[in-house]
Design an enzyme around this catalytic site. Structure first.
Site, short mmCIF file in Angstrom:
data_model
loop_
_atom_site.label_atom_id
_atom_site.label_comp_id
_atom_site.label_asym_id
_atom_site.label_seq_id
_atom_site.Cartn_x
_atom_site.Cartn_y
_atom_site.Cartn_z
N HIS A 1 3.55 -4.01 -20.72
CA HIS A 1 4.15 -3.08 -19.76
C HIS A 1 3.87 -1.61 -20.15
O HIS A 1 4.79 -0.85 -20.47
CB HIS A 1 5.66 -3.32 -19.64
CG HIS A 1 6.25 -2.75 -18.37
ND1 HIS A 1 7.30 -3.33 -17.69
CD2 HIS A 1 5.92 -1.65 -17.65
CE1 HIS A 1 7.59 -2.61 -16.62
NE2 HIS A 1 6.76 -1.58 -16.57
N GLU B 1 10.61 -9.81 -19.77
CA GLU B 1 10.07 -8.96 -20.84
C GLU B 1 11.12 -8.73 -21.93
O GLU B 1 12.31 -8.63 -21.62
CB GLU B 1 9.65 -7.61 -20.24
CG GLU B 1 8.48 -7.77 -19.29
CD GLU B 1 8.16 -6.49 -18.53
OE1 GLU B 1 8.72 -5.43 -18.86
OE2 GLU B 1 7.36 -6.56 -17.60
N SER C 1 0.99 -5.38 3.76
CA SER C 1 2.31 -4.80 3.52
C SER C 1 3.13 -5.09 4.77
O SER C 1 2.59 -5.62 5.75
CB SER C 1 2.22 -3.30 3.26
OG SER C 1 1.55 -2.67 4.32
N ARG D 1 6.06 -5.93 -10.94
CA ARG D 1 7.15 -6.56 -11.67
C ARG D 1 6.80 -8.02 -11.89
O ARG D 1 6.28 -8.67 -10.97
CB ARG D 1 8.47 -6.46 -10.88
CG ARG D 1 9.12 -5.10 -10.90
CD ARG D 1 9.67 -4.73 -12.28
NE ARG D 1 10.30 -3.42 -12.29
CZ ARG D 1 9.69 -2.27 -12.64
NH1 ARG D 1 8.43 -2.28 -13.01
NH2 ARG D 1 10.34 -1.14 -12.63
N LEU E 1 0.85 -1.20 0.00
CA LEU E 1 0.00 0.00 0.00
C LEU E 1 0.88 1.25 0.00
O LEU E 1 0.83 2.07 0.92
CB LEU E 1 -0.96 -0.02 1.19
CG LEU E 1 -2.17 0.89 1.04
CD1 LEU E 1 -3.14 0.34 -0.01
CD2 LEU E 1 -2.91 1.08 2.37
N ASP F 1 0.40 -6.74 -16.60
CA ASP F 1 1.08 -5.70 -17.39
C ASP F 1 2.59 -5.93 -17.40
O ASP F 1 3.31 -5.24 -18.10
CB ASP F 1 0.77 -4.32 -16.79
CG ASP F 1 1.35 -3.17 -17.62
OD1 ASP F 1 1.23 -3.22 -18.87
OD2 ASP F 1 1.93 -2.23 -17.04
N ARG G 1 2.29 4.53 -2.70
CA ARG G 1 1.55 5.58 -3.41
C ARG G 1 0.60 5.01 -4.45
O ARG G 1 -0.57 5.42 -4.53
CB ARG G 1 2.54 6.54 -4.07
CG ARG G 1 3.19 7.46 -3.07
CD ARG G 1 4.33 8.23 -3.70
NE ARG G 1 5.53 7.40 -3.69
CZ ARG G 1 6.75 7.85 -3.41
NH1 ARG G 1 6.92 9.12 -3.11
NH2 ARG G 1 7.79 7.05 -3.42
N ILE H 1 0.71 -5.22 -11.82
CA ILE H 1 1.23 -4.06 -12.54
C ILE H 1 2.59 -3.67 -11.96
O ILE H 1 3.08 -2.57 -12.22
CB ILE H 1 0.27 -2.84 -12.46
CG1 ILE H 1 -0.16 -2.60 -11.01
CG2 ILE H 1 -0.94 -3.03 -13.33
CD1 ILE H 1 0.29 -1.31 -10.47
#
Ligand code: 8YV
Length: 320
Positions: A286, A268, A181, A239, A159, A263, A161, A237
């Site tokens: 991504h 990648e 977290s 890694r 949690l 994403d 930003r 979203i």
């Protein structure tokens, strides 16, 4: 132009290349036919690195690791395009008094939008529905009914930003919200769950927003996916390394969970063929922060950090 040498290992957006080129002695490593020879030639002069992950040219990854930084005896700063900086050995840099800057805040809302778009898409199968329409199948019969966002509970892992920006959106969508977290966050109304397994058991959406790197590698494993359950949706979203991709493919194939929206990927731009073959899984290349306005703001922050460093002013966004 100053006489300060800056090394750019990978092709960053034009705004950064042009502005740094006008203000520093910029060495564009990716253009060198023999990169090792270029590093050797400039190593004793380089005082700054400008870098990033998942940049313009696909498949160019350049870890700014201990071995690389050790070749640059005058290195003082690494300015990273991206809020995540798992491409840089931050511990080694800190131990050698090398500053790192990243690009937080300016990409928070964009990335949260992407996360929510992925979630809506995965649960309501919009990508599959569009493929269906384009394939002319609507002429034959209506698209099948889907799962719903209604009545769901969202579990946010991390949690920070971006996690909070996703939570704000989730409030508007009427979702129940919990998070996990390392520490309980102050001043948030959401349920804190001290263990990841506990969060996976309590929720039917898991949203991965933790940093990459060794500490979070394969944190989303077969056990966590089992706990998420057959209605479960995994959104990542953050890694790709945070998710055990083989375990995820198994869980999707065996219907241990319902679906996923991704994403980011471990290697990648390579995406496991098995995931690509699954029509109900939503896969994006991504693009979390990938709008003009946000990438420009991120690029400007890379530039502003390096100019502040050059002028002896405080860095704008140093990594602590
Ligand atoms: C990339 C990201 O940095 O901020 C991050 O951590 O993953 C992205 O915003 C972006 O693709 C620019 O390289």
């Amino acid at each position: 132009m100053s006489d300060i040498h800056v090394l750019m290992p990978v092709p960053l957006p034009r705004l950064i290349v042009e502005t740094l080129g006008a203000n520093f002695r910029l060495h564009k490593l990716w253009l060198a036919p023999d990169q090792d020879a270029m590093v050797n030639a400039v190593a004793s002069d380089v005082r700054a690195i400008a870098t990033g992950v998942n940049i313009l040219a696909e498949g160019i990854h350049f870890p700014v690791d201990a071995a690389f930084m050790a070749r640059l005896p005058k290195l003082e700063i690494v300015a990273n395009l991206g809020v995540g900086y798992d491409n840089i050995d931050a511990k080694w840099a800190a131990a050698h008094n090398i500053a790192i800057t990243n690009t937080p805040d300016v990409l928070t809302e964009e990335t949260a939008d992407t996360a929510f778009g992925l979630l809506l898409n995965a649960v309501r199968q919009f990508s599959a529905a569009e493929r269906y329409l384009r394939a002319g199948k609507w002429q034959e019969r209506a698209f099948p009914l889907t799962a719903s966002l209604r009545g769901r509970k969202l579990g946010i892992i991390g949690l920070g930003r971006i996690g909070k920006a996703i939570a704000r959106r989730a409030e508007g969508f009427g979702l129940e919200i919990a998070y996990h977290s390392r520490r309980k966050a102050d001043g948030v109304p959401y349920q804190y769950v001290p263990s990841l397994m506990g969060l996976a058991e309590a929720c039917d959406i898991l949203m991965v927003v933790v940093p990459g790197g060794p500490e979070t590698k394969n944190m989303i494993n077969a056990e966590v996916l089992k706990a998420l359950g057959p209605d479960g949706i995994l959104i990542n979203i953050a890694r790709g390394t945070v998710v055990d991709e083989a375990a995820l493919a198994d869980a999707l194939r065996n219907k241990t969970i319902l679906t996923a929206g991704l994403d980011v990927f471990a290697n990648e731009p390579n995406v496991p063929a098995e995931l690509i073959a699954m029509d109900h899984v939503v896969l994006l290349p991504h693009v979390g922060s990938g709008s003009h306005v946000t990438r420009d703001a991120m690029g400007q922050l890379v530039i502003d950090n390096l100019l502040a460093w050059r002028d002896g002013r405080p860095l704008l966004t140093p990594v602590s």
